[in-house]
Design a protein around this motif. Structure first.
Motif, PDB file in Angstrom:
ATOM      1  N   SER A   6       0.904  -1.222   0.013  1.00  0.00           N
ATOM      2  CA  SER A   6      -0.054   0.114   0.095  1.00  0.00           C
ATOM      3  C   SER A   6       1.020   1.277   0.008  1.00  0.00           C
ATOM      4  O   SER A   6       0.503   2.236  -0.843  1.00  0.00           O
ATOM      5  CB  SER A   6      -0.891  -0.038   1.018  1.00  0.00           C
ATOM      6  N   PHE A   7       2.041   1.182   0.657  1.00  0.00           N
ATOM      7  CA  PHE A   7       3.086   2.290   0.546  1.00  0.00           C
ATOM      8  C   PHE A   7       3.470   2.619  -0.811  1.00  0.00           C
ATOM      9  O   PHE A   7       3.597   3.858  -1.211  1.00  0.00           O
ATOM     10  CB  PHE A   7       4.140   2.288   1.459  1.00  0.00           C
ATOM     11  N   VAL A   8       3.867   1.590  -1.391  1.00  0.00           N
ATOM     12  CA  VAL A   8       4.377   1.671  -2.661  1.00  0.00           C
ATOM     13  C   VAL A   8       3.213   2.197  -3.597  1.00  0.00           C
ATOM     14  O   VAL A   8       3.589   3.219  -4.515  1.00  0.00           O
ATOM     15  CB  VAL A   8       5.004   0.307  -3.278  1.00  0.00           C
ATOM     16  N   GLN A   9       2.071   1.726  -3.451  1.00  0.00           N
ATOM     17  CA  GLN A   9       1.033   2.471  -4.491  1.00  0.00           C
ATOM     18  C   GLN A   9       0.569   3.619  -3.986  1.00  0.00           C
ATOM     19  O   GLN A   9       0.482   4.511  -4.885  1.00  0.00           O
ATOM     20  CB  GLN A   9      -0.360   1.288  -4.176  1.00  0.00           C
ATOM     21  N   TRP A  10       0.853   4.047  -2.913  1.00  0.00           N
ATOM     22  CA  TRP A  10       0.456   5.463  -2.549  1.00  0.00           C
ATOM     23  C   TRP A  10       1.527   6.296  -3.037  1.00  0.00           C
ATOM     24  O   TRP A  10       1.316   7.279  -3.543  1.00  0.00           O
ATOM     25  CB  TRP A  10       0.404   5.486  -1.066  1.00  0.00           C
ATOM     26  N   GLU A  12       3.472   5.825  -5.837  1.00  0.00           N
ATOM     27  CA  GLU A  12       3.319   6.032  -7.037  1.00  0.00           C
ATOM     28  C   GLU A  12       2.363   6.997  -7.293  1.00  0.00           C
ATOM     29  O   GLU A  12       2.239   7.726  -8.301  1.00  0.00           O
ATOM     30  CB  GLU A  12       3.043   4.662  -7.734  1.00  0.00           C
ATOM     31  N   ARG A  13       0.931   6.676  -6.968  1.00  0.00           N
ATOM     32  CA  ARG A  13       0.026   7.816  -7.040  1.00  0.00           C
ATOM     33  C   ARG A  13       0.199   9.255  -6.742  1.00  0.00           C
ATOM     34  O   ARG A  13       0.170  10.015  -7.382  1.00  0.00           O
ATOM     35  CB  ARG A  13      -1.263   7.272  -6.159  1.00  0.00           C
ATOM     36  N   ALA A  14       1.166   9.437  -5.655  1.00  0.00           N
ATOM     37  CA  ALA A  14       1.446  10.752  -5.243  1.00  0.00           C
ATOM     38  C   ALA A  14       2.471  11.307  -6.344  1.00  0.00           C
ATOM     39  O   ALA A  14       2.287  12.283  -6.637  1.00  0.00           O
ATOM     40  CB  ALA A  14       2.437  10.861  -3.845  1.00  0.00           C
ATOM     41  N   ARG A  15       3.213  10.411  -7.134  1.00  0.00           N
ATOM     42  CA  ARG A  15       4.010  10.732  -8.003  1.00  0.00           C
ATOM     43  C   ARG A  15       3.541  11.400  -9.107  1.00  0.00           C
ATOM     44  O   ARG A  15       3.805  12.089  -9.774  1.00  0.00           O
ATOM     45  CB  ARG A  15       5.219   9.722  -8.270  1.00  0.00           C
ATOM     46  N   SER A  16       2.622  10.251  -9.576  1.00  0.00           N
ATOM     47  CA  SER A  16       1.588  10.730 -10.694  1.00  0.00           C
ATOM     48  C   SER A  16       0.581  12.077 -10.632  1.00  0.00           C
ATOM     49  O   SER A  16       0.810  12.548 -11.606  1.00  0.00           O
ATOM     50  CB  SER A  16       0.742   9.511 -11.309  1.00  0.00           C
TER      51      SER A  16
END
Length: 50
Positions: A6-10, A12-16
């Motif tokens: 979930s941290f990795v997904q968060w 990546e979403r923040a970067r996008s």
């Protein structure tokens, strides 16, 4: 394991989101950096004169 996923997904979403709104975020960071520098300089001057 799910926490790291979930941290990795968060992340990546923040970067996008930052990529999509880069000019706005960049100006916000520039203004924040200027405010911090002015505050530090004001504090140093007040400390030297005080």
């Amino acid at each position: 394991m799910s926490e790291s996923t979930s941290f990795v997904q968060w992340r990546e979403r923040a970067r996008s989101e930052i990529r999509e709104e880069r000019p706005h975020v960049r100006w916000l960071l520039v203004v924040a950096a200027i405010v911090v520098m002015v505050g530090i300089l004001a504090g140093v001057i007040a400390f030297l004169l005080g």
